[in-house]
Design a protein around this motif. Sequence first.
Motif, short mmCIF file in Angstrom:
data_model
loop_
_atom_site.label_atom_id
_atom_site.label_comp_id
_atom_site.label_asym_id
_atom_site.label_seq_id
_atom_site.Cartn_x
_atom_site.Cartn_y
_atom_site.Cartn_z
N GLN A 95 -9.33 2.02 6.25
CA GLN A 95 -8.78 2.72 7.43
C GLN A 95 -7.32 2.61 7.29
OE1 GLN A 95 -10.29 4.74 9.55
NE2 GLN A 95 -11.78 4.78 8.12
N LEU A 96 -6.28 3.22 7.29
CA LEU A 96 -4.80 2.85 7.26
C LEU A 96 -4.27 3.70 8.40
CD1 LEU A 96 -4.29 4.39 3.53
CD2 LEU A 96 -4.81 2.00 4.23
N GLU A 97 -2.99 3.02 8.82
CA GLU A 97 -2.18 3.39 9.79
C GLU A 97 -1.16 4.42 9.38
OE1 GLU A 97 -0.85 0.49 12.75
OE2 GLU A 97 -2.24 -0.96 12.03
N GLU A 98 -0.41 5.12 10.19
CA GLU A 98 0.55 6.07 9.78
C GLU A 98 1.47 5.58 8.90
OE1 GLU A 98 3.66 9.47 11.58
OE2 GLU A 98 2.38 8.21 12.94
N GLY A 99 1.79 6.19 7.67
CA GLY A 99 2.65 5.89 6.65
C GLY A 99 2.20 4.99 5.76
N GLU A 100 1.04 4.27 5.80
CA GLU A 100 0.29 3.37 4.86
C GLU A 100 -0.25 3.85 3.65
OE1 GLU A 100 -0.37 -0.28 7.74
OE2 GLU A 100 -2.17 0.59 7.09
N SER A 101 -0.22 3.50 2.58
CA SER A 101 -0.84 3.67 1.34
C SER A 101 -1.74 2.78 0.95
CB SER A 101 0.05 4.10 0.20
OG SER A 101 1.01 5.19 0.65
N CYS A 102 -2.87 3.17 -0.02
CA CYS A 102 -3.61 2.18 -0.58
C CYS A 102 -4.15 2.97 -1.85
CB CYS A 102 -5.01 2.06 0.47
SG CYS A 102 -6.25 1.10 0.11
N LEU A 103 -4.35 1.84 -2.77
CA LEU A 103 -4.98 1.90 -4.14
C LEU A 103 -6.31 1.27 -3.92
CD1 LEU A 103 -4.66 2.81 -7.13
CD2 LEU A 103 -4.03 0.65 -7.69
N TYR A 104 -7.34 2.03 -4.27
CA TYR A 104 -8.66 1.45 -4.08
C TYR A 104 -9.79 1.99 -4.69
CZ TYR A 104 -10.36 5.69 -1.78
OH TYR A 104 -10.48 6.87 -1.34
N SER A 105 -10.88 1.26 -4.92
CA SER A 105 -12.12 1.95 -5.70
C SER A 105 -13.29 1.56 -5.05
CB SER A 105 -12.11 0.98 -7.02
OG SER A 105 -12.92 -0.13 -7.03
N LYS A 106 -14.36 2.17 -5.58
CA LYS A 106 -15.69 2.03 -5.04
C LYS A 106 -16.25 0.75 -4.87
CE LYS A 106 -18.97 3.58 -8.55
NZ LYS A 106 -19.92 4.21 -9.10
N PHE A 107 -15.60 -0.20 -5.90
CA PHE A 107 -16.04 -1.40 -5.99
C PHE A 107 -15.52 -2.43 -5.17
CE2 PHE A 107 -15.75 0.61 -10.08
CZ PHE A 107 -17.01 0.86 -10.52
N GLY A 108 -14.74 -2.19 -4.05
CA GLY A 108 -14.41 -3.01 -3.02
C GLY A 108 -13.11 -3.60 -3.09
N GLN A 109 -12.43 -3.55 -4.18
CA GLN A 109 -10.93 -4.13 -4.37
C GLN A 109 -10.31 -2.97 -3.66
OE1 GLN A 109 -12.81 -2.83 -7.02
NE2 GLN A 109 -11.81 -3.43 -8.72
N LYS A 110 -9.06 -3.58 -3.51
CA LYS A 110 -7.80 -2.60 -2.84
C LYS A 110 -6.45 -3.35 -2.69
CE LYS A 110 -9.05 -3.55 1.76
NZ LYS A 110 -9.96 -3.18 3.14
N VAL A 111 -5.35 -2.36 -3.06
CA VAL A 111 -4.10 -2.77 -2.68
C VAL A 111 -3.39 -1.88 -1.49
CG1 VAL A 111 -1.79 -2.93 -3.50
CG2 VAL A 111 -3.79 -3.32 -5.18
N VAL A 112 -3.04 -2.64 -0.32
CA VAL A 112 -2.59 -1.77 0.71
C VAL A 112 -0.97 -2.19 0.76
CG1 VAL A 112 -2.88 -1.30 3.13
CG2 VAL A 112 -4.69 -1.95 1.68
N LEU A 113 -0.50 -0.93 0.92
CA LEU A 113 1.09 -1.19 1.45
C LEU A 113 1.19 -0.97 2.82
CD1 LEU A 113 2.59 1.30 -1.62
CD2 LEU A 113 2.14 -1.28 -1.55
N LYS A 114 1.58 -1.97 3.47
CA LYS A 114 1.45 -2.04 5.03
C LYS A 114 2.65 -1.47 5.53
CE LYS A 114 -1.63 -4.00 6.76
NZ LYS A 114 -2.84 -3.59 7.69
N LYS A 115 2.49 -0.85 6.82
CA LYS A 115 3.55 -0.35 7.51
C LYS A 115 4.69 -1.18 7.95
CE LYS A 115 1.89 -0.29 12.31
NZ LYS A 115 1.64 0.36 13.46
#
Length: 195
Positions: A95-115
Amino acid sequence: MDFDNILDPIREAISGMIARAVIRSFKNSKGENGPLVAVELPGQERHEDVPFMQHYGVASFPPKDSELLLLFPGGCRGAGVAMGSSQSKPGDIPQLEEGESCLYSKFGQKVVLKKDGSIVLTPASGKTVTVESDLKVTGTVNADGNVESGGSVKAALNVEADVEVKALASSTFVTLTKHIHPSAMGPTSAPTPGM
């Protein structure tokens, strides 16, 4: 003049230019087409070895049964291009907020660029983040857990430790460049740099 007869082939070509499909298999290819997918459209229409176009700098291997968009330039069903795959389980999408981006996979890891400008790097539960090269940090490193090293630990200035002194029922800072030890002959002097 019967315009319907003239327009029908055009309508059919346009309607056949874009379709949603499901990935049945994926293979990495080192050829000029890059990754290729086998897809299935509604009505069990299947296409093999369809080039899978991705954004520059981002490579993914979508899970089987993920949805994607198929483009057929000119309406030719024999020359499709796949793009824009989506996760087959929407609940796994962060779940992201407006303008945010995320690199993720089905395995549970993620990199979120926060607003707020921060970056949040999260490995899957119980896993670690591995850096396979030197790591240089300009700024402060804060650790809420232990810091361990399999080699030397060097400091250009000083190393301080906040240790509990049970006799005083409090804590105090101990530094490596200024610490002394009590002894029967009086306290020792501070360490000599380079020794």
